[in-house]
Design a protein around this motif. Sequence first.
Motif, PDB file in Angstrom:
ATOM      1  N   ALA A 145     -14.986 -38.138  10.628  1.00  0.00           N
ATOM      2  CA  ALA A 145     -13.938 -37.180  10.257  1.00  0.00           C
ATOM      3  C   ALA A 145     -13.144 -37.727   9.073  1.00  0.00           C
ATOM      4  N   GLY A 168     -16.810 -45.121  18.313  1.00  0.00           N
ATOM      5  CA  GLY A 168     -16.034 -43.897  18.412  1.00  0.00           C
ATOM      6  C   GLY A 168     -16.169 -43.280  19.787  1.00  0.00           C
ATOM      7  N   ASP A 213     -29.706 -42.053  20.198  1.00  0.00           N
ATOM      8  CA  ASP A 213     -28.687 -42.464  21.156  1.00  0.00           C
ATOM      9  C   ASP A 213     -28.197 -43.859  20.797  1.00  0.00           C
ATOM     10  N   ALA A 249     -23.654 -34.809  11.560  1.00  0.00           N
ATOM     11  CA  ALA A 249     -22.291 -35.352  11.614  1.00  0.00           C
ATOM     12  C   ALA A 249     -21.832 -35.661  10.195  1.00  0.00           C
ATOM     13  N   ALA A 285     -10.024 -41.477  18.267  1.00  0.00           N
ATOM     14  CA  ALA A 285     -10.472 -40.907  19.540  1.00  0.00           C
ATOM     15  C   ALA A 285     -10.648 -42.012  20.575  1.00  0.00           C
ATOM     16  N   THR A 340     -12.292 -45.599  16.177  1.00  0.00           N
ATOM     17  CA  THR A 340     -11.665 -44.366  15.708  1.00  0.00           C
ATOM     18  C   THR A 340     -10.427 -44.088  16.563  1.00  0.00           C
ATOM     19  N   THR A 378      -4.068 -42.947  10.020  1.00  0.00           N
ATOM     20  CA  THR A 378      -2.910 -43.512  10.704  1.00  0.00           C
ATOM     21  C   THR A 378      -3.263 -44.839  11.370  1.00  0.00           C
ATOM     22  N   GLY A 379      -4.343 -45.434  10.921  1.00  0.00           N
ATOM     23  CA  GLY A 379      -4.702 -46.772  11.362  1.00  0.00           C
ATOM     24  C   GLY A 379      -4.769 -47.677  10.152  1.00  0.00           C
ATOM     25  N   ILE A 434     -24.923 -44.804  13.463  1.00  0.00           N
ATOM     26  CA  ILE A 434     -25.881 -44.468  14.516  1.00  0.00           C
ATOM     27  C   ILE A 434     -25.276 -43.281  15.249  1.00  0.00           C
ATOM     28  N   ASN A 435     -25.947 -42.142  15.171  1.00  0.00           N
ATOM     29  CA  ASN A 435     -25.368 -40.916  15.698  1.00  0.00           C
ATOM     30  C   ASN A 435     -26.499 -40.003  16.147  1.00  0.00           C
ATOM     31  N   ARG A 436     -26.300 -39.328  17.288  1.00  0.00           N
ATOM     32  CA  ARG A 436     -27.395 -38.454  17.724  1.00  0.00           C
ATOM     33  C   ARG A 436     -27.355 -37.115  17.003  1.00  0.00           C
ATOM     34  N   PHE A 456     -26.782 -46.145  22.461  1.00  0.00           N
ATOM     35  CA  PHE A 456     -27.078 -47.248  23.388  1.00  0.00           C
ATOM     36  C   PHE A 456     -28.517 -47.724  23.201  1.00  0.00           C
ATOM     37  N   GLN A 515     -10.094 -38.099   8.461  1.00  0.00           N
ATOM     38  CA  GLN A 515      -9.014 -39.062   8.745  1.00  0.00           C
ATOM     39  C   GLN A 515      -9.563 -40.447   9.061  1.00  0.00           C
ATOM     40  N   HIS A 516     -10.802 -40.521   9.486  1.00  0.00           N
ATOM     41  CA  HIS A 516     -11.426 -41.829   9.691  1.00  0.00           C
ATOM     42  C   HIS A 516     -12.006 -42.344   8.372  1.00  0.00           C
ATOM     43  N   GLY A 518     -21.489 -43.911  17.240  1.00  0.00           N
ATOM     44  CA  GLY A 518     -20.856 -42.768  17.908  1.00  0.00           C
ATOM     45  C   GLY A 518     -19.599 -42.319  17.226  1.00  0.00           C
ATOM     46  N   ILE A 519     -19.605 -42.351  15.897  1.00  0.00           N
ATOM     47  CA  ILE A 519     -18.458 -41.938  15.081  1.00  0.00           C
ATOM     48  C   ILE A 519     -18.891 -40.772  14.206  1.00  0.00           C
TER      49      ILE A 519
HETATM   50  C1  LIG Z   1      -2.629 -36.792  11.869  1.00  0.00           C
HETATM   51  C2  LIG Z   1      -3.973 -37.317  12.244  1.00  0.00           C
HETATM   52  C3  LIG Z   1      -4.262 -38.640  11.994  1.00  0.00           C
HETATM   53  C4  LIG Z   1      -5.496 -39.173  12.343  1.00  0.00           C
HETATM   54  N1  LIG Z   1      -5.751 -40.479  12.068  1.00  0.00           N
HETATM   55  C5  LIG Z   1      -6.952 -40.982  12.400  1.00  0.00           C
HETATM   56  C6  LIG Z   1      -7.259 -42.346  12.134  1.00  0.00           C
HETATM   57  O1  LIG Z   1      -6.442 -43.107  11.631  1.00  0.00           O
HETATM   58  N2  LIG Z   1      -8.477 -42.796  12.467  1.00  0.00           N
HETATM   59  C7  LIG Z   1      -9.432 -41.995  13.060  1.00  0.00           C
HETATM   60  O2  LIG Z   1     -10.523 -42.487  13.347  1.00  0.00           O
HETATM   61  N3  LIG Z   1      -9.161 -40.725  13.329  1.00  0.00           N
HETATM   62  C8  LIG Z   1      -7.949 -40.191  13.028  1.00  0.00           C
HETATM   63  N4  LIG Z   1      -7.675 -38.903  13.346  1.00  0.00           N
HETATM   64  C9  LIG Z   1      -8.638 -38.175  14.218  1.00  0.00           C
HETATM   65  C10 LIG Z   1      -9.831 -37.598  13.495  1.00  0.00           C
HETATM   66  O3  LIG Z   1      -9.482 -36.314  13.055  1.00  0.00           O
HETATM   67  C11 LIG Z   1     -11.038 -37.484  14.450  1.00  0.00           C
HETATM   68  O4  LIG Z   1     -10.661 -36.709  15.561  1.00  0.00           O
HETATM   69  C12 LIG Z   1     -11.563 -38.809  14.948  1.00  0.00           C
HETATM   70  O5  LIG Z   1     -11.778 -39.703  13.881  1.00  0.00           O
HETATM   71  C13 LIG Z   1     -12.865 -38.597  15.689  1.00  0.00           C
HETATM   72  O6  LIG Z   1     -13.266 -39.791  16.287  1.00  0.00           O
HETATM   73  P1  LIG Z   1     -14.786 -39.998  16.697  1.00  0.00           P
HETATM   74  O7  LIG Z   1     -15.642 -39.977  15.491  1.00  0.00           O
HETATM   75  O8  LIG Z   1     -14.802 -41.213  17.530  1.00  0.00           O
HETATM   76  O9  LIG Z   1     -15.058 -38.782  17.671  1.00  0.00           O
HETATM   77  P2  LIG Z   1     -15.875 -37.464  17.445  1.00  0.00           P
HETATM   78  O10 LIG Z   1     -15.485 -36.748  16.244  1.00  0.00           O
HETATM   79  O11 LIG Z   1     -15.842 -36.750  18.749  1.00  0.00           O
HETATM   80  O12 LIG Z   1     -17.340 -37.974  17.172  1.00  0.00           O
HETATM   81  C14 LIG Z   1     -18.135 -38.589  18.113  1.00  0.00           C
HETATM   82  C15 LIG Z   1     -19.523 -38.723  17.501  1.00  0.00           C
HETATM   83  O13 LIG Z   1     -20.320 -39.466  18.369  1.00  0.00           O
HETATM   84  C16 LIG Z   1     -21.616 -38.897  18.434  1.00  0.00           C
HETATM   85  N5  LIG Z   1     -22.160 -39.275  19.730  1.00  0.00           N
HETATM   86  C17 LIG Z   1     -21.701 -38.965  20.960  1.00  0.00           C
HETATM   87  N6  LIG Z   1     -22.430 -39.573  21.901  1.00  0.00           N
HETATM   88  C18 LIG Z   1     -23.375 -40.288  21.265  1.00  0.00           C
HETATM   89  C19 LIG Z   1     -24.441 -41.132  21.699  1.00  0.00           C
HETATM   90  N7  LIG Z   1     -24.660 -41.384  22.987  1.00  0.00           N
HETATM   91  N8  LIG Z   1     -25.216 -41.694  20.759  1.00  0.00           N
HETATM   92  C20 LIG Z   1     -25.015 -41.454  19.443  1.00  0.00           C
HETATM   93  N9  LIG Z   1     -24.033 -40.682  18.993  1.00  0.00           N
HETATM   94  C21 LIG Z   1     -23.216 -40.101  19.882  1.00  0.00           C
HETATM   95  C22 LIG Z   1     -21.388 -37.424  18.264  1.00  0.00           C
HETATM   96  O14 LIG Z   1     -22.551 -36.810  17.732  1.00  0.00           O
HETATM   97  C23 LIG Z   1     -20.207 -37.388  17.285  1.00  0.00           C
HETATM   98  O15 LIG Z   1     -20.660 -37.331  15.944  1.00  0.00           O
HETATM   99  C24 LIG Z   1      -6.468 -38.350  12.979  1.00  0.00           C
HETATM  100  C25 LIG Z   1      -6.170 -37.000  13.218  1.00  0.00           C
HETATM  101  C26 LIG Z   1      -4.942 -36.484  12.860  1.00  0.00           C
HETATM  102  C27 LIG Z   1      -4.671 -35.045  13.115  1.00  0.00           C
END
Ligand SMILES: Cc1cc2nc3c(=O)[nH]c(=O)nc-3n(C[C@H](O)[C@H](O)[C@H](O)COP(=O)(O)OP(=O)(O)OC[C@H]3O[C@@H](n4cnc5c(N)ncnc54)[C@H](O)[C@@H]3O)c2cc1C
Lengths: 264, 332
Positions: free
Chosen positions: B281, B220, B316, B303, B248, B246, B264-265, B297-299, B318, B283-284, B277-278
């Motif tokens: 959310a 993520g 972390d 979450a 993002a 994800t 939407t995936g 695995i998340n810091r 990594f 939607q995921h 790093g996910i």
């Molecule tokens: C209409 C709509 C459709 C969507 N469809 C999808 C979809 O199909 N799939 C999808 O995935 N999302 C979808 N989303 C987006 C969703 O809402 C989230 O924004 C998204 O899933 C977040 O992705 P993420 O977990 O990678 O990022 P973030 O929510 O930013 O999470 C990142 C995580 O990484 C952790 N982190 C950061 N750095 C480190 C590190 N060095 N070591 C360990 N942990 C770390 C943080 O603590 C955090 O928990 C959609 C949103 C909308 C509005």
Amino acid sequence: MPLRIVVLTKPVPDPAAAAERLGADGRLDRAASPAVINGNDEYTLEASLKLVEAHGGEVTLLSMAPPSGLETMRKGLAMGAHRGVLVTDPALAGSDQGSTIQVLAAALRGLEYDLVLAGFDTSDGVGGVVGAAIASLLKLPYLSSAAKIEPDPDAGTVRVRRISPTGFDLLEAPMPALIVGTQLLGEPRYPSLKGIMAARSKEVVTKSLADLELDAKVVGGAASRSKVTGTTKPPARGATTVVRGTPEEGAKAIADLLASRRLI
Amino acid sequence: MAGAKDAKGTIWVVAETNADGSLAKSSTEVATLARTLAEAAGASAAGIVIAADPKAAAAELAGYVARVVAVAEPKAAGYAWAQVAAQRAAAILASESPAVILTGAGPDGRDVAGTLSALLERPVLVNATAVAWKDGGPSVEMSVFGGKLITTSAFVDGEWGIVTVRPNVVTAEEAGSKGKVETQAPAGDLDLPLVKVVDQITEAAAALPIEEARVIVAGGRGVGGPDGFALVREIAAVLGGAVGATRAAVDSGWIPYNQQIGQTGKIVKPQLYLALGISGAIQHKVGMQTAGTIIGINRDPDAPIAEFADLVVVGDLFEVGKALLAELKSRA
Ligand SMILES: Cc1cc2nc3c(=O)[nH]c(=O)nc-3n(C[C@H](O)[C@H](O)[C@H](O)COP(=O)(O)OP(=O)(O)OC[C@H]3O[C@@H](n4cnc5c(N)ncnc54)[C@H](O)[C@@H]3O)c2cc1C
């Protein structure tokens, strides 16, 4: 040549609010969960707005929804759509996909357009069959899984990059055509303050089944050909183990779990 | 009364083929389901293959169902496939008496199901996560409200319809004996407008498609960039898994959209889902919550993924990821 685009938009319970529940009548309790424009429909709406910015033209939103669908539609108008058509009728509560298809096709028959855009699926129904069915009923060329939409209004044709398992297929068809779009069309814009103000005075035409010359015996809840026979809760996932410590301890916890479940 | 009304007709499958002409994996699953339902209904199962050269896929499909109708339709190549296939299938089905028609719930299966529903004027139940035979018809489970509820639906009395079946909810299994293949020439005009395929662009594909993977290692926003995905890929390789992401990460351009999991995936159901790093959310989550084992695995210990994972390692990604590679290699 300006483009006339109709975008199908469905109000859905906001997935982010995660407040969906069934009411006493076994249908979605709409009061409990705020409605938003279906996520995939926002991608096609965004694409349509960019297209009319480039080519000129107008975007019409078309929804079949309860009267509250008007509020959700205002957001699409605030994003920049020019007008809306809301098909709403008490007899439509409990409609199945077949009714939705009939009703939207009937509403489209009363509109003029070069393109109809539909989202890949809805977050509440996850069907993704409505677009193809409407295209068949109206005998429109059908281009699905669009990552990119490139109309050539002078030639009267449209090209679509369709996502395929191995990359993309480049499709071409004459307009009018119906296109099903995906997230790859691009991130939807936020409504501007100006857009929100302007949306208040944009025209939304409301149509009933009678206006569309449809019969409540043939479409709508009473004519539904499928029914929900029961609901269950999915099996609960087990408790979460949280491991803090050194990276090596974390890694060992993961490897131990994988080994215990024969995943390595 | 259960069993009083047994299937009047046949359980039909409209199959999809891969680019190389072989039978799509989703169709092996749907065909397995058709046979299971046929056994429960005391009916038979049959399949339809519409392709420019249907031979290979038809032979494969005959491994699953008793009867296969194959149509060699030149227009199935060079034109968008689903409309061509649905029209040919509708023509075949019009002279049969289907008890239900099953398709996959992926992009092509949906297109076929939608088109068939309009051509045959039949209702559709979508995105089935399980189908049983009950009271003379299919009893279809679907996951709704972001996975919070499972509904069971049926066609109303006396109706038959179309059911789209989610990938990875049935384990494909061939029948004991081979079915019979009938080859038909395409008959009659195609009335719906056909859409030309003017070009095909092949993109560097992921080593293993996420829909088919037993193990998915996903990254993520926390992965931080395309380089961060190198670690995700390395862990996936050691575990024999595919790489997911994800939105993002996809929106940031770190990884192609066809590897996105979620609303939407794609919706996946691997035995193991390892998330780096996910946040988890909603939607995921809707795309992966039925995975067998979920590890994050998340810091951030708070979450959302900590609410539904089996194991969350706080740290972390990594540092933990590299330590995990070392640990896995030492156990190999
Ligand atoms: C209409 C709509 C459709 C969507 N469809 C999808 C979809 O199909 N799939 C999808 O995935 N999302 C979808 N989303 C987006 C969703 O809402 C989230 O924004 C998204 O899933 C977040 O992705 P993420 O977990 O990678 O990022 P973030 O929510 O930013 O999470 C990142 C995580 O990484 C952790 N982190 C950061 N750095 C480190 C590190 N060095 N070591 C360990 N942990 C770390 C943080 O603590 C955090 O928990 C959609 C949103 C909308 C509005």
